[in-house]
Structure formats: C-alpha cells, structure tokens
Design an enzyme around this catalytic site. Sequence first.
Site, PDB file in Angstrom:
ATOM      1  N   HIS A 153      55.739  24.752   3.128  1.00 23.33           N
ATOM      2  CA  HIS A 153      56.116  25.997   2.297  1.00 23.33           C
ATOM      3  C   HIS A 153      57.302  26.575   2.736  1.00 23.33           C
ATOM      4  O   HIS A 153      57.581  27.739   2.619  1.00 23.33           O
ATOM      5  CB  HIS A 153      55.002  27.122   2.337  1.00 23.33           C
ATOM      6  N   SER A 274      87.110  27.848   0.007  1.00 28.08           N
ATOM      7  CA  SER A 274      87.015  28.546  -1.060  1.00 28.08           C
ATOM      8  C   SER A 274      88.636  29.012  -1.435  1.00 28.08           C
ATOM      9  O   SER A 274      89.222  29.144  -0.353  1.00 28.08           O
ATOM     10  CB  SER A 274      86.094  29.517  -0.988  1.00 28.08           C
ATOM     11  N   LYS A 280      84.951  30.684   3.919  1.00 29.36           N
ATOM     12  CA  LYS A 280      83.890  29.790   3.407  1.00 29.36           C
ATOM     13  C   LYS A 280      84.232  28.264   3.606  1.00 29.36           C
ATOM     14  O   LYS A 280      85.281  27.699   3.735  1.00 29.36           O
ATOM     15  CB  LYS A 280      84.153  29.804   1.725  1.00 29.36           C
ATOM     16  N   GLU A 287      75.874  19.150  -2.469  1.00 31.86           N
ATOM     17  CA  GLU A 287      75.398  19.750  -3.721  1.00 31.86           C
ATOM     18  C   GLU A 287      75.533  18.731  -5.004  1.00 31.86           C
ATOM     19  O   GLU A 287      74.700  18.773  -5.973  1.00 31.86           O
ATOM     20  CB  GLU A 287      76.320  21.050  -4.037  1.00 31.86           C
TER      21      GLU A 287
END
Length: 458
Positions: A153, A274, A280, A287
């Site tokens: 979980h 970024s 970043k 992704e």
Amino acid sequence: MWGGRFAEGPSAIMREINASIGFDKRLWRHDIEASRVHIAMLAAQGIVDQADADAIEEGLDKIADEYETGGVPEDAALEDIHMHVEARLAELIGPAAGRLRTARSRNDQVATDFRLWVRDAIDVAEQGLAALQRALVARAEEQAETVMPGFTHLQSAQPVTLGHHLMAYYEMLRRDRSRFADARARMNECPLGSAALAGTGFPVDREAVALALDFDRPTANSLDAVSDRDFALDYLMAASQCALHLSRLAEELVLWASQPFGFVKLSDSFSTGSSIMPQKRNPDAAELVRGHSGRIIGALTALSVTMKGLPLAYSKDMQDDKEPVFEAHDLLSLSLAAMAGMIETVSFDAARMRAAAETGHATATDLADWLVREAEVPFREAHHITGRAVRLADERGVPLWELPLDALQSIDARIGEGVFAVLSPDASVKSRKSFGGTAPGQVRKRIEAAKKVLGIET
Ligand code: ARG
C-alpha cells in the site's frame, strides 16, 4: 497493376486512403528476401525459366541496393511496398518482372513479409530485455546488502534489500522474454504458397520456401494463413506486458528520485533541467517510459479491434496491422534502452534508504514472529502484544528496537533479551532466508543463477 478491368482510374482520395507505402516501406528488406526465395523456388520447380529467374534475382539485388542507399521514389498509385518493388523491377528488367507474381498474391506475400518483420522485432526485443536484465543483475549484486523499506500500500511494511527489489524486475523481464520466445515459436510458419486465399494450382514447393526463410514449416490452411494476424497480436501482447513492467519500474524511479523519498539520484545523462526552475532535475526519461507504455498497450487495443469481426479471408482492414506494430516496436526498443541506461547510471542513497527502513516500525512483524517462535504465543495474541509495543515506541518517539527490555517486558513478561537479535532492519532481512526471500544470502543465490543464464562471468 489491376487496371485491366477498369475504364477509369481511382480518385485522388481513393488513392490516398488505399496507399500504405508511407509506412509499409519498412518491410522492403523482408519483401525482397521473400521474393528471392519465391523466384528461386519457381525456377527450381520449372515453373519459371532459369534465365528469367536470374534476371529477376539480379533486379531484386539492385532494388535492395537502392533501398539501402536512400530508397525508391514513392507513388501513391502503386499503393504499397510490394507493388513498388514489382514496378521498379519491371523498369529494370522489363516484362519478365511479371513472372515474379506467378503462384503468389499480395495476400500471402504481405502475411509472409510481416511475419518476417515481426520475427526480427522479437529478436530485437529479446536483446533489449537481456541488456536490461544484465544491468539489473549487476546493480543488484552491488546492492545485495543494502537495506530499504519494503512497501505494501506504499506504506512501510517490512525491511527488504535493494538487491532483492531490483531482482524482482529481473523476474518480470524473464517472463517477458519467455512470452516473446513463445510468440516467436508459434508464429514461425510460412504463409507463402497460400496465394490469394485458396492455395495455388502451380506445383510449388512450400516446404523448401519455408525452410529457406528459416520458418519451421509452411502454414496448414491457406484461408487462415492469409488472414491470420495472431503473430502481430502475440507480439503486441508480449510488448504490452513488458511495457507495463517497465512502467512500474519507471514509476519507482520517479518516486524514489523525488525529494521526500530521496532514495536515488538519476545520472546527468538521464535527467533534464527546467527552463524556469534552476534547481530542477527531472526524471523525464522514466516518465516517458511510463508514458510510452500507454501507447504500446494502445497499439494492442488498436489491432485487436481491427481484427475483431473480420470474415475470412483477407480484408483491406488488415493493412492497418502494421502501424501499431511499428509504433510499439519503436517505443519498446527505446524504452528498454533508456531503462537500461538509467539503471546502469543511477546512484542509490543507501543512507536515506536505511533511515526510511528504520521509521514506521517496519520490524514489528519480527517481534510478533519472535513471540510465536521463542515464547510459543499464538500469532493473533503476538500481533496484539506487538501492537501495544508499537504504540509505546510511538509515545516515546523511538524505533521499536530502541525500547528498553523492561519497557517491552511491561507489555508482556515473556519478551526476553533475545528479541533484540531480530528487531533491527539488518537482523530482520537476514532472518528472511526462505527460498525467494529477501535475505542477502538468498538474493545472492538468485543473482548467481541469473548470471549463469545471462552468460555473465562470475
Ligand atoms: N498493402 C496490403 C496490406 O498490407 C497488401 C495486401 C493487398 N491485398 C489486396 N488484396 N489488396 O494489407
């Protein structure tokens, strides 16, 4: 190619909707290979003159060179790769080119070409999977003792080793490889000789053609052979399941690279910055692997729905079989390579992982198990006693194993000194020696077996 029956040519829109050359030119190599084998068989069987067959073979070699070095001009009126090759052959060698069509239709031709293409795609996937497995095994060996939280979980559940976690993906990819291998074995039958749908009246040697193209045997039913795309669906199913595994690993990398986790740092070579936030460091490759899995599964859905409800035998709908497979193949190859690159170069923060394993009382089960084993307490009762110990540790703001013995004994007098040997995360993982368990010794055994399979020196 089929103008004899028609007084007028097709409209521009008809041409456009009919043309597949824009994408099926990717089959050129396999189309020419299958044609070479077909014409050699026709000559060997005395169906076509040896001189014509020689001219055709020479012409095919020339066309292969042309495709190799830049391609053949495209003309929508010629529809597809098969007609482009045939038309170019006619330009090169004259009317003898037309003999290549003897005892063959584009229906068995495309079924054969596409099988050959998918068979190669399977081999490429296999290599990509093996490379990623090698990367996983190498990192697992290095991290066999590293303790991290194991989750259920996404809540800390029990400590595990990072090596064990990485090897879980090795197992998934092992099943993926076996699915691709199954697909390959099942599809390895040759449709050539099925002709348009009913077989051919020419005395062809289907066995010889099949073997020359490295198929195991010819297909057994001409209607099925020209309209079967199971091989493409099998490929897409294997690719989808593989993409799904890659997506899960990608998701873990994204999570682990986030600041609250901080378990990993992706290498510069597999991160992006970024344009607006200088701090970043984004896990774009992970992704995109996660994102691409959606498109690969979409390809499986697309072809499944295309094939559903098609009557025997060939229907033009089936021309739409190629783009989903091409797309899935391109995305899967890139995803496998990107994932291998990320795994090879990621750095693990063992201290962060250990610190996380030490929170959340992840060894509570070990206390309960100890009570069962050493004090013969029934598990249900042990579970309850442990729950009280967890509550006490929380009240005092310490991990479970830092509660002093007298505090534990105030909860249950049967708890003894020996319990501390199982309460630390290290002790916990070491104790899980059951076959397939997370103990470093077990994980190393599995790594050794994997290295043997992958041909890695030990
Ligand atoms: N380009 C076609 C395809 O990929 C080749 C087969 C065409 N056959 C036909 N009977 N029109 O499906």
